[in-house]
Scaffold this motif. Structure first.
Motif, PDB file in Angstrom:
ATOM      1  N   ARG A 105       0.866  -1.174   0.000  1.00  0.00           N
ATOM      2  CA  ARG A 105       0.000   0.000   0.000  1.00  0.00           C
ATOM      3  C   ARG A 105       0.900   1.220   0.000  1.00  0.00           C
ATOM      4  NH1 ARG A 105      -5.631  -0.734   2.730  1.00  0.00           N
ATOM      5  NH2 ARG A 105      -6.030  -2.849   2.062  1.00  0.00           N
ATOM      6  N   LEU A 106       0.669   2.046  -0.965  1.00  0.00           N
ATOM      7  CA  LEU A 106       1.484   3.243  -1.097  1.00  0.00           C
ATOM      8  C   LEU A 106       0.638   4.479  -0.842  1.00  0.00           C
ATOM      9  CD1 LEU A 106       3.324   2.302  -4.421  1.00  0.00           C
ATOM     10  CD2 LEU A 106       4.152   1.995  -2.090  1.00  0.00           C
ATOM     11  N   SER A 107       1.233   5.427  -0.175  1.00  0.00           N
ATOM     12  CA  SER A 107       0.532   6.695   0.029  1.00  0.00           C
ATOM     13  C   SER A 107       0.419   7.402  -1.323  1.00  0.00           C
ATOM     14  CB  SER A 107       1.290   7.572   1.023  1.00  0.00           C
ATOM     15  OG  SER A 107       2.502   8.015   0.446  1.00  0.00           O
ATOM     16  N   ARG A 108      -0.446   8.385  -1.396  1.00  0.00           N
ATOM     17  CA  ARG A 108      -0.614   9.137  -2.645  1.00  0.00           C
ATOM     18  C   ARG A 108       0.696   9.796  -3.071  1.00  0.00           C
ATOM     19  NH1 ARG A 108      -6.284  11.708  -0.961  1.00  0.00           N
ATOM     20  NH2 ARG A 108      -7.591   9.962  -1.563  1.00  0.00           N
ATOM     21  N   ASP A 109       1.414  10.324  -2.092  1.00  0.00           N
ATOM     22  CA  ASP A 109       2.677  11.008  -2.401  1.00  0.00           C
ATOM     23  C   ASP A 109       3.703  10.036  -2.975  1.00  0.00           C
ATOM     24  OD1 ASP A 109       1.543  13.338  -1.432  1.00  0.00           O
ATOM     25  OD2 ASP A 109       2.481  13.153   0.552  1.00  0.00           O
ATOM     26  N   VAL A 110       3.843   8.884  -2.360  1.00  0.00           N
ATOM     27  CA  VAL A 110       4.813   7.898  -2.833  1.00  0.00           C
ATOM     28  C   VAL A 110       4.388   7.384  -4.213  1.00  0.00           C
ATOM     29  CG1 VAL A 110       5.793   5.607  -2.398  1.00  0.00           C
ATOM     30  CG2 VAL A 110       5.552   7.238  -0.522  1.00  0.00           C
ATOM     31  N   ALA A 112       2.627   8.987  -6.461  1.00  0.00           N
ATOM     32  CA  ALA A 112       2.866  10.065  -7.422  1.00  0.00           C
ATOM     33  C   ALA A 112       4.347  10.149  -7.770  1.00  0.00           C
ATOM     34  CB  ALA A 112       2.367  11.393  -6.870  1.00  0.00           C
ATOM     35  N   ALA A 113       5.218  10.001  -6.768  1.00  0.00           N
ATOM     36  CA  ALA A 113       6.660  10.056  -7.009  1.00  0.00           C
ATOM     37  C   ALA A 113       7.098   8.870  -7.880  1.00  0.00           C
ATOM     38  CB  ALA A 113       7.422  10.045  -5.684  1.00  0.00           C
ATOM     39  N   ALA A 114       6.547   7.682  -7.620  1.00  0.00           N
ATOM     40  CA  ALA A 114       6.888   6.495  -8.411  1.00  0.00           C
ATOM     41  C   ALA A 114       6.422   6.658  -9.855  1.00  0.00           C
ATOM     42  CB  ALA A 114       6.271   5.256  -7.782  1.00  0.00           C
ATOM     43  N   GLU A 115       5.231   7.189 -10.042  1.00  0.00           N
ATOM     44  CA  GLU A 115       4.720   7.393 -11.398  1.00  0.00           C
ATOM     45  C   GLU A 115       5.549   8.431 -12.145  1.00  0.00           C
ATOM     46  OE1 GLU A 115       0.598   8.280 -10.687  1.00  0.00           O
ATOM     47  OE2 GLU A 115       0.064   6.161 -10.504  1.00  0.00           O
ATOM     48  N   ALA A 116       5.969   9.472 -11.442  1.00  0.00           N
ATOM     49  CA  ALA A 116       6.816  10.497 -12.068  1.00  0.00           C
ATOM     50  C   ALA A 116       8.165   9.895 -12.457  1.00  0.00           C
ATOM     51  CB  ALA A 116       7.003  11.679 -11.115  1.00  0.00           C
ATOM     52  N   TYR A 117       8.717   9.047 -11.609  1.00  0.00           N
ATOM     53  CA  TYR A 117       9.983   8.373 -11.897  1.00  0.00           C
ATOM     54  C   TYR A 117       9.842   7.475 -13.118  1.00  0.00           C
ATOM     55  CZ  TYR A 117      13.909   5.165 -11.431  1.00  0.00           C
ATOM     56  OH  TYR A 117      15.017   4.402 -11.689  1.00  0.00           O
ATOM     57  N   LEU A 118       8.777   6.656 -13.150  1.00  0.00           N
ATOM     58  CA  LEU A 118       8.566   5.735 -14.272  1.00  0.00           C
ATOM     59  C   LEU A 118       8.351   6.484 -15.586  1.00  0.00           C
ATOM     60  CD1 LEU A 118       6.317   3.028 -12.580  1.00  0.00           C
ATOM     61  CD2 LEU A 118       8.692   2.762 -13.338  1.00  0.00           C
ATOM     62  N   ALA A 119       7.767   7.664 -15.515  1.00  0.00           N
ATOM     63  CA  ALA A 119       7.496   8.436 -16.721  1.00  0.00           C
ATOM     64  C   ALA A 119       8.780   8.874 -17.429  1.00  0.00           C
ATOM     65  CB  ALA A 119       6.644   9.657 -16.376  1.00  0.00           C
ATOM     66  N   GLN A 120       9.903   8.833 -16.734  1.00  0.00           N
ATOM     67  CA  GLN A 120      11.176   9.248 -17.315  1.00  0.00           C
ATOM     68  C   GLN A 120      11.816   8.158 -18.174  1.00  0.00           C
ATOM     69  OE1 GLN A 120      13.825  10.906 -14.365  1.00  0.00           O
ATOM     70  NE2 GLN A 120      12.110  11.743 -13.199  1.00  0.00           N
ATOM     71  N   PHE A 121      11.245   6.965 -18.171  1.00  0.00           N
ATOM     72  CA  PHE A 121      11.829   5.825 -18.886  1.00  0.00           C
ATOM     73  C   PHE A 121      10.863   5.307 -19.938  1.00  0.00           C
ATOM     74  CE2 PHE A 121      13.775   6.039 -14.721  1.00  0.00           C
ATOM     75  CZ  PHE A 121      15.120   5.884 -14.994  1.00  0.00           C
ATOM     76  N   ASP A 122      11.434   4.584 -20.918  1.00  0.00           N
ATOM     77  CA  ASP A 122      10.612   3.994 -21.976  1.00  0.00           C
ATOM     78  C   ASP A 122       9.865   2.754 -21.486  1.00  0.00           C
ATOM     79  OD1 ASP A 122      11.427   5.913 -23.808  1.00  0.00           O
ATOM     80  OD2 ASP A 122      13.180   4.737 -24.425  1.00  0.00           O
ATOM     81  N   SER A 123      10.427   2.079 -20.490  1.00  0.00           N
ATOM     82  CA  SER A 123       9.782   0.871 -19.975  1.00  0.00           C
ATOM     83  C   SER A 123      10.080   0.724 -18.490  1.00  0.00           C
ATOM     84  CB  SER A 123      10.270  -0.376 -20.735  1.00  0.00           C
ATOM     85  OG  SER A 123      11.624  -0.634 -20.408  1.00  0.00           O
ATOM     86  N   VAL A 124       9.304  -0.108 -17.856  1.00  0.00           N
ATOM     87  CA  VAL A 124       9.522  -0.400 -16.431  1.00  0.00           C
ATOM     88  C   VAL A 124      10.859  -1.106 -16.263  1.00  0.00           C
ATOM     89  CG1 VAL A 124       8.636  -1.685 -14.441  1.00  0.00           C
ATOM     90  CG2 VAL A 124       7.056  -0.470 -15.930  1.00  0.00           C
ATOM     91  N   ALA A 125      11.207  -1.963 -17.229  1.00  0.00           N
ATOM     92  CA  ALA A 125      12.482  -2.685 -17.156  1.00  0.00           C
ATOM     93  C   ALA A 125      13.654  -1.710 -17.114  1.00  0.00           C
ATOM     94  CB  ALA A 125      12.613  -3.638 -18.344  1.00  0.00           C
TER      95      ALA A 125
END
Length: 136
Positions: A105-110, A112-125
């Motif tokens: 379970r992730l807080s909204r802030d965490v 949001a930060a994870a989604e922002a981080y993932l958005a910087q890459f072409d894939s999750v891998a």
């Protein structure tokens, strides 16, 4: 007056179910050896007896009407209970191996930060590779 705790009640219920399931061994054996028609007959007789044991009036009619449109909620519950007990007591399907589920379970802030981080890459891998490189 003796007070029955919920734990004592649950113990008695569990013990009774264990004994009843053991007493159902001959029906389980008969089910395993039965033809499809015999299995259907076993289930029908079980369902009728179980519904009557639950105090359901007109068990044959209720069973023949089934759980379709117009069925009363209490009749549906009675049919579901009888069907569940038949499956547990008589059919006894093979137990499936339980696999632990990893949930985070992730807080909204965490999140949001994870989604922002993932958005910087072409894939999750690619994101995982970057994290592994940083963690070394």
């Amino acid at each position: 007056m003796t007070t029955l705790t919920i734990q004592q009640f649950a113990f008695n219920l569990g013990e009774t179910r264990r004994k009843v399931r053991s007493a159902a061994d001959p029906f389980h054996a008969a089910y395993l050896e039965a033809t499809p028609e015999q299995r259907k007959d076993l289930r029908t007789r079980w369902m009728l007896g179980h519904l009557e044991g639950q105090g359901v009036k007109n068990a044959e009619r209720i069973l023949s009407e089934g759980k379709g449109a117009g069925a009363k909620p209490e009749n549906i519950k009675a049919i579901d209970c009888a069907s569940s007990d038949f499956r547990y007591m008589v059919i006894r399907p093979d137990a499936k191996a339980a696999t632990p589920v990893k949930q985070m379970r992730l807080s909204r802030d965490v999140r949001a930060a994870a989604e922002a981080y993932l958005a910087q890459f072409d894939s999750v891998a690619d994101a995982i590779k970057a994290l592994k490189a940083v963690a070394k």
